[in-house]
Design an enzyme around this catalytic site. Sequence first.
Site, PDB file in Angstrom:
ATOM      1  N   HIS A  55       0.789  -1.226   0.000  1.00 43.69           N
ATOM      2  CA  HIS A  55       0.000   0.000   0.000  1.00 43.69           C
ATOM      3  C   HIS A  55       0.824   1.279   0.000  1.00 43.69           C
ATOM      4  CE1 HIS A  55       0.915  -0.056   4.275  1.00 43.69           C
ATOM      5  NE2 HIS A  55       0.519   1.198   4.343  1.00 43.69           N
TER       6      HIS A  55
HETATM    7  C1  UD1 Z   1      -2.377   5.339   6.195  1.00 48.81           C
HETATM    8  C2  UD1 Z   1      -1.088   5.716   6.933  1.00 48.81           C
HETATM    9  C3  UD1 Z   1      -0.067   4.598   6.778  1.00 48.81           C
HETATM   10  C4  UD1 Z   1      -0.640   3.274   7.213  1.00 48.81           C
HETATM   11  C5  UD1 Z   1      -1.911   2.998   6.420  1.00 48.81           C
HETATM   12  C6  UD1 Z   1      -2.555   1.683   6.800  1.00 48.81           C
HETATM   13  C7  UD1 Z   1      -0.627   8.139   6.916  1.00 48.81           C
HETATM   14  C8  UD1 Z   1       0.269   9.185   6.391  1.00 48.81           C
HETATM   15  N1  UD1 Z   1      -0.490   6.921   6.365  1.00 48.81           N
HETATM   16  O1  UD1 Z   1      -2.063   5.278   4.824  1.00 48.81           O
HETATM   17  O2  UD1 Z   1       1.052   4.892   7.603  1.00 48.81           O
HETATM   18  O3  UD1 Z   1       0.300   2.245   6.989  1.00 48.81           O
HETATM   19  O4  UD1 Z   1      -2.827   4.078   6.681  1.00 48.81           O
HETATM   20  O5  UD1 Z   1      -3.696   1.454   6.071  1.00 48.81           O
HETATM   21  O6  UD1 Z   1      -1.415   8.419   7.787  1.00 48.81           O
HETATM   22  N2  UD1 Z   1      -9.496   4.817   2.078  1.00 48.81           N
HETATM   23  C9  UD1 Z   1     -10.688   4.136   1.953  1.00 48.81           C
HETATM   24  N3  UD1 Z   1     -11.284   3.685   3.079  1.00 48.81           N
HETATM   25  C10 UD1 Z   1     -10.759   3.902   4.300  1.00 48.81           C
HETATM   26  C11 UD1 Z   1      -9.551   4.593   4.413  1.00 48.81           C
HETATM   27  C12 UD1 Z   1      -8.923   5.042   3.290  1.00 48.81           C
HETATM   28  O7  UD1 Z   1     -11.193   3.948   0.857  1.00 48.81           O
HETATM   29  O8  UD1 Z   1     -11.370   3.467   5.309  1.00 48.81           O
HETATM   30  C13 UD1 Z   1      -8.826   5.310   0.879  1.00 48.81           C
HETATM   31  C14 UD1 Z   1      -8.738   6.821   0.891  1.00 48.81           C
HETATM   32  O9  UD1 Z   1      -9.829   7.392   0.293  1.00 48.81           O
HETATM   33  C15 UD1 Z   1      -7.456   7.115   0.196  1.00 48.81           C
HETATM   34  C16 UD1 Z   1      -6.631   5.878   0.440  1.00 48.81           C
HETATM   35  O10 UD1 Z   1      -7.485   4.855   0.893  1.00 48.81           O
HETATM   36  O11 UD1 Z   1      -7.659   7.236  -1.176  1.00 48.81           O
HETATM   37  C17 UD1 Z   1      -5.528   6.151   1.415  1.00 48.81           C
HETATM   38  O12 UD1 Z   1      -6.022   6.403   2.736  1.00 48.81           O
HETATM   39  P1  UD1 Z   1      -5.175   7.296   3.800  1.00 48.81           P
HETATM   40  O13 UD1 Z   1      -5.684   7.129   5.152  1.00 48.81           O
HETATM   41  O14 UD1 Z   1      -5.051   8.662   3.255  1.00 48.81           O
HETATM   42  O15 UD1 Z   1      -3.722   6.715   3.759  1.00 48.81           O
HETATM   43  P2  UD1 Z   1      -3.219   5.217   3.724  1.00 48.81           P
HETATM   44  O16 UD1 Z   1      -2.562   5.016   2.417  1.00 48.81           O
HETATM   45  O17 UD1 Z   1      -4.272   4.245   4.145  1.00 48.81           O
END
Ligand code: UD1
Length: 385
Positions: A215
């Site tokens: 990821h």
């Molecule tokens: C975040 C953390 C990372 C951790 C990861 C675990 C930061 C900087 N990064 O990264 O350290 O390893 O979580 O998962 O905080 N999304 C969904 N549903 C959700 C959550 C997110 O669809 O419940 C999508 C969002 O819309 C976005 C993407 O996933 O497009 C990334 O989510 P985000 O929380 O911004 O960062 P992660 O890549 O998950």
Amino acid sequence: MSPQAPILCVVGARPNFMKIAPIMRAFSSQGIPATLLHTGQHYDADMNDAFFRDLGIPQPDINLGVGSGSHAQQTAEIMRKVEPILDEQAPAAILVVGDVNSTIACALVASKKGVPVIHVEAGLRSRDRTMPEEINRVLTDQISDLLFTTERTALDNLKQEGIDPARVHFVGNVMIDTLHYNLRQAKPTAQTLAELGMETTLIGSDTPYGLLTLHRPSNVDDPAVLAPLVDCINQIAADLPLVFPVHPRTRSRLEAFGLLERLDPHRIICTPPLGYLELLGLMKSARIALTDSGGIQEETTALGIPCITLRHNTERPITVTEGTNTLVGNDPQRIIAALKAALKPTSRPERIPEYWDGNAAERIAAILKPWLSAGISGQNTAPHA
Ligand code: UD1
């Protein structure tokens, strides 16, 4: 500040949930008042609800419901929404875990308001400032009053950054507390797949398989990196079937780059993000893990499962020096070579790192009790305004 004021514990994203669960349990057993705040950074049922249920985390007292956004938007929104909560609650301290945007956002607001900041999993450094988590780690540690570390090298990192060692306590790894606590309930892989309606002859009770998770933006955001990785994954899967719980970020990138269909459906089982007990079961019985997750590097070390980490660096070096982890970056040839080496019977001595024994949260609570009753004097922060 009332001596009875609770500690405000913060969670936001999936890796935080495994860390907060044993802390809330230890606080409860040692009589430390605590309230739980969820920023809402992760919100999908499979990124969130399942973890609260499986890990027995109390329902959050407060949910900021911030959701997704750019880093700036997400961080700013959390900061804006947490400020009035700190005013209302006047907590004795705020406790943040790990390195996600929720961690730095809440710590920053608290420190400027004179609320002492406690950081669990302090001092880890990848020395890669292109990782958003590295920025979050460095900054959170700088403004923390009390820092709890998972491995001894963390103290060296903190000292190099000018942090007073008197504020740092080596307690071990709360993530591994959660692993020990739940290992017996880990769900068998065949059951997980059956419950998802993904029965397969590919993975029987004794068939070797690998676990794959990806990821990190550095692996999934650029098609020039992700496409060769997909080809490499297919090549690995030709010999060893893979189970691949796909993170939402990764799914959206695979779809956008037209790569989802390129993954070999006969050898790779793509699942939605899994709950904790499901993932633990998958990991426990896997022949090997291929990952870019920080938590899985630690969990495989605790379980003695070989781990190939698709990153050039790690903030968790003890998983390499004492555990089962090998860093390979994202070059396909290196990945395949490391996989072959890791699958050979090895004489490599592996040890469970010091204090990764299931009792880290109890140590944290035991240190916090006198710290709280001493009125949190002599700390980094000004008195609570
Ligand atoms: C975040 C953390 C990372 C951790 C990861 C675990 C930061 C900087 N990064 O990264 O350290 O390893 O979580 O998962 O905080 N999304 C969904 N549903 C959700 C959550 C997110 O669809 O419940 C999508 C969002 O819309 C976005 C993407 O996933 O497009 C990334 O989510 P985000 O929380 O911004 O960062 P992660 O890549 O998950």
